[in-house]
Design an enzyme around this catalytic site. Structure first.
Site, PDB file in Angstrom:
ATOM      1  N   ALA A 187       0.866  -1.180   0.000  1.00  0.00           N
ATOM      2  CA  ALA A 187       0.000   0.000   0.000  1.00  0.00           C
ATOM      3  C   ALA A 187       0.905   1.232   0.000  1.00  0.00           C
ATOM      4  O   ALA A 187       2.071   1.159   0.407  1.00  0.00           O
ATOM      5  CB  ALA A 187      -0.882  -0.008   1.243  1.00  0.00           C
ATOM      6  N   GLY A 226       0.585  -5.111   0.748  1.00  0.00           N
ATOM      7  CA  GLY A 226      -0.581  -5.141  -0.136  1.00  0.00           C
ATOM      8  C   GLY A 226      -0.261  -5.729  -1.510  1.00  0.00           C
ATOM      9  O   GLY A 226      -1.155  -6.227  -2.199  1.00  0.00           O
ATOM     10  N   GLU A 256      -0.523  -9.369  -1.063  1.00  0.00           N
ATOM     11  CA  GLU A 256      -1.952  -9.662  -0.879  1.00  0.00           C
ATOM     12  C   GLU A 256      -2.708  -9.631  -2.209  1.00  0.00           C
ATOM     13  O   GLU A 256      -3.596 -10.446  -2.456  1.00  0.00           O
ATOM     14  CB  GLU A 256      -2.550  -8.667   0.119  1.00  0.00           C
ATOM     15  N   GLU A 302       4.153  -5.400   7.288  1.00  0.00           N
ATOM     16  CA  GLU A 302       3.313  -4.381   7.930  1.00  0.00           C
ATOM     17  C   GLU A 302       3.689  -4.110   9.391  1.00  0.00           C
ATOM     18  O   GLU A 302       3.648  -2.961   9.843  1.00  0.00           O
ATOM     19  CB  GLU A 302       1.829  -4.771   7.853  1.00  0.00           C
TER      20      GLU A 302
HETATM   21  N1  CAA Z   1       4.566   3.246  -0.573  1.00  0.00           N
HETATM   22  C1  CAA Z   1       4.984   4.417  -1.080  1.00  0.00           C
HETATM   23  N2  CAA Z   1       6.180   4.585  -1.670  1.00  0.00           N
HETATM   24  C2  CAA Z   1       6.988   3.518  -1.734  1.00  0.00           C
HETATM   25  C3  CAA Z   1       6.621   2.268  -1.234  1.00  0.00           C
HETATM   26  C4  CAA Z   1       5.343   2.152  -0.636  1.00  0.00           C
HETATM   27  N3  CAA Z   1       4.880   0.989  -0.167  1.00  0.00           N
HETATM   28  N4  CAA Z   1       7.636   1.397  -1.438  1.00  0.00           N
HETATM   29  C5  CAA Z   1       8.596   2.082  -2.059  1.00  0.00           C
HETATM   30  N5  CAA Z   1       8.219   3.369  -2.235  1.00  0.00           N
HETATM   31  C6  CAA Z   1       8.978   4.446  -2.875  1.00  0.00           C
HETATM   32  C7  CAA Z   1      10.099   4.902  -1.978  1.00  0.00           C
HETATM   33  O1  CAA Z   1       9.616   5.836  -1.013  1.00  0.00           O
HETATM   34  C8  CAA Z   1      11.033   5.540  -2.981  1.00  0.00           C
HETATM   35  O2  CAA Z   1      10.528   6.799  -3.335  1.00  0.00           O
HETATM   36  P1  CAA Z   1      11.540   8.065  -3.511  1.00  0.00           P
HETATM   37  O3  CAA Z   1      12.437   7.649  -4.655  1.00  0.00           O
HETATM   38  O4  CAA Z   1      10.618   9.192  -3.840  1.00  0.00           O
HETATM   39  O5  CAA Z   1      12.266   8.195  -2.220  1.00  0.00           O
HETATM   40  C9  CAA Z   1      10.884   4.640  -4.187  1.00  0.00           C
HETATM   41  O6  CAA Z   1       9.641   3.954  -4.014  1.00  0.00           O
HETATM   42  C10 CAA Z   1      11.975   3.592  -4.295  1.00  0.00           C
HETATM   43  O7  CAA Z   1      12.040   2.894  -3.061  1.00  0.00           O
HETATM   44  P2  CAA Z   1      13.368   2.802  -2.163  1.00  0.00           P
HETATM   45  O8  CAA Z   1      14.244   3.976  -2.392  1.00  0.00           O
HETATM   46  O9  CAA Z   1      12.952   2.531  -0.756  1.00  0.00           O
HETATM   47  O10 CAA Z   1      14.057   1.520  -2.817  1.00  0.00           O
HETATM   48  P3  CAA Z   1      14.999   0.455  -2.095  1.00  0.00           P
HETATM   49  O11 CAA Z   1      15.543  -0.387  -3.178  1.00  0.00           O
HETATM   50  O12 CAA Z   1      15.951   1.128  -1.177  1.00  0.00           O
HETATM   51  O13 CAA Z   1      14.020  -0.420  -1.193  1.00  0.00           O
HETATM   52  C11 CAA Z   1      12.002  -1.653  -0.697  1.00  0.00           C
HETATM   53  C12 CAA Z   1      12.977  -1.175  -1.787  1.00  0.00           C
HETATM   54  C13 CAA Z   1      12.695  -2.652   0.224  1.00  0.00           C
HETATM   55  C14 CAA Z   1      10.841  -2.323  -1.402  1.00  0.00           C
HETATM   56  C15 CAA Z   1      11.530  -0.442   0.137  1.00  0.00           C
HETATM   57  O14 CAA Z   1      11.063   0.545  -0.763  1.00  0.00           O
HETATM   58  C16 CAA Z   1      10.412  -0.755   1.097  1.00  0.00           C
HETATM   59  O15 CAA Z   1      10.659  -1.318   2.142  1.00  0.00           O
HETATM   60  N6  CAA Z   1       9.170  -0.360   0.738  1.00  0.00           N
HETATM   61  C17 CAA Z   1       8.041  -0.495   1.608  1.00  0.00           C
HETATM   62  C18 CAA Z   1       7.579  -1.942   1.707  1.00  0.00           C
HETATM   63  C19 CAA Z   1       6.446  -2.048   2.702  1.00  0.00           C
HETATM   64  O16 CAA Z   1       6.591  -1.814   3.869  1.00  0.00           O
HETATM   65  N7  CAA Z   1       5.263  -2.441   2.209  1.00  0.00           N
HETATM   66  C20 CAA Z   1       4.077  -2.607   3.029  1.00  0.00           C
HETATM   67  C21 CAA Z   1       3.265  -1.345   2.985  1.00  0.00           C
HETATM   68  S1  CAA Z   1       1.914  -1.371   4.145  1.00  0.00           S
HETATM   69  C22 CAA Z   1       0.724  -2.332   3.394  1.00  0.00           C
HETATM   70  O17 CAA Z   1       0.894  -2.824   2.304  1.00  0.00           O
HETATM   71  C23 CAA Z   1      -0.558  -2.501   4.165  1.00  0.00           C
HETATM   72  C24 CAA Z   1      -1.475  -3.519   3.615  1.00  0.00           C
HETATM   73  O18 CAA Z   1      -1.416  -4.701   3.946  1.00  0.00           O
HETATM   74  C25 CAA Z   1      -2.520  -3.136   2.686  1.00  0.00           C
END
Ligand code: CAA
Length: 266
Positions: free
Chosen positions: A71, A116, A119, A139
């Site tokens: 998400a 998400g 999911e 999460e």
């Molecule tokens: N939401 C919004 N933006 C996101 C994102 C997310 N879930 N995942 C990545 N991005 C964005 C980053 O903020 C970044 O943006 P900027 O370039 O503007 O800074 C861009 O995508 C690239 O990401 P990273 O610089 O972080 O890339 P990385 O290679 O260093 O790391 C990653 C990759 C490990 C996937 C890391 O981005 C990450 O941990 N992302 C979040 C994963 C996460 O926690 N997902 C669960 C979300 S909560 C959810 O999904 C609830 C549910 O059940 C419905």
């Protein structure tokens, strides 16, 4: 639910009687904002409206780094609890739309399938992935819990103990571990072979009766997680429905007459 700045993009392309749906928001690793979710729901509604013309769907992410990284965390940061629930319901509706499509849907994961994103993949019939992909429900690292069906579909896919381990630790697993866990059905060396593999499977399915495949999918989805008695009743109903189809009469007649069946999907 408030929508976040940049325009959501979901692309729908045709490949004969197959469809390819691509989540195209690579700057945010295809994160699911409310607008992406809405567009996804509308795309699958449009595919459902086409009925038996669509024989299979590939769902994938653009940009080469992610299927979907979850998400949209920036959007989540602004939500009230009530809006969080609303977003959860939206995610569940999209998952239900995918599960209720008559044709099978394969999630083609090339990169991150997190939160998400995993999911969403779990709502598809199958998950195929490149070797370099990774999967997780991170999460709890955000003080959150899975919100688009992870607590429901992940245990069904990998068993309760593995699902608990993944959800409580938030750790990422690679494609090899995901295959071993039964989460991913097949893995491929690169994106090209991934998409080709999914097409081959969907074409193989399309050789069969569309109505039979649709009934099988309906029963499998409805029966999943229900008690044995309910599940077997659902199967009996599906079995009965198959007897009502032209395809069933044609399929068994073709077998007896030692010829290839000519299915119409009705
Ligand atoms: N939401 C919004 N933006 C996101 C994102 C997310 N879930 N995942 C990545 N991005 C964005 C980053 O903020 C970044 O943006 P900027 O370039 O503007 O800074 C861009 O995508 C690239 O990401 P990273 O610089 O972080 O890339 P990385 O290679 O260093 O790391 C990653 C990759 C490990 C996937 C890391 O981005 C990450 O941990 N992302 C979040 C994963 C996460 O926690 N997902 C669960 C979300 S909560 C959810 O999904 C609830 C549910 O059940 C419905």
């Amino acid at each position: 639910v408030p929508e976040r700045g940049d325009a959501a993009e979901v692309r729908l392309e045709r490949d004969g009687h197959l469809a390819v749906v691509t989540i195209d928001r690579p700057k945010a690793l295809n994160a699911l904002s409310a607008s992406v979710l809405t567009a996804l729901g509308e795309t699958f509604d449009a595919l459902a409206a086409e009925g038996p013309a669509v024989r299979g769907v590939i769902l994938t992410g653009a940009g080469g780094r992610a299927f979907v990284a979850g998400a949209d965390i920036v959007a989540l940061s602004e939500l009230t609890p009530e809006q969080g629930a609303e977003l959860g319901r939206l995610g569940h509706r999209v998952a239900a739309t995918i599960e209720s499509l008559a044709a099978p849907v394969i999630a083609c994961v090339d990169g991150f399938a997190l939160g998400g994103g995993l999911e969403l993949a779990l709502a598809c019939d199958l998950i195929y992935a490149t070797d370099a992909s990774s999967f997780g429900q991170p999460e709890v690292k955000l003080g959150l819990v899975p919100g688009f069906g992870g607590t429901v579909r992940l245990p069904r896919a990998v068993g309760l103990a593995r699902a608990k381990e993944l959800i409580y630790t938030g750790r990422r697993i690679d494609a090899a571990e995901a295959v071993a866990a039964g989460l991913v059905t097949r893995s491929f060396p690169d994106r090209e072979s991934l998409l080709a593999g999914a097409r081959t499977t969907l074409e193989q399915v399309a050789e069969n009766s569309a109505s039979a495949v649709a009934i099988a999918k309906r029963v499998l989805v409805a029966a999943s997680g229900t008690p044995t008695e309910t599940a077997t009743q659902l199967e009996v109903r599906g079995f009965e429905d198959a007897f009502r189809t032209d395809d069933m009469r044609e399929g068994v007649a073709a077998f007896i007459e030692k010829r290839e069946p000519r299915f119409t999907g009705s």
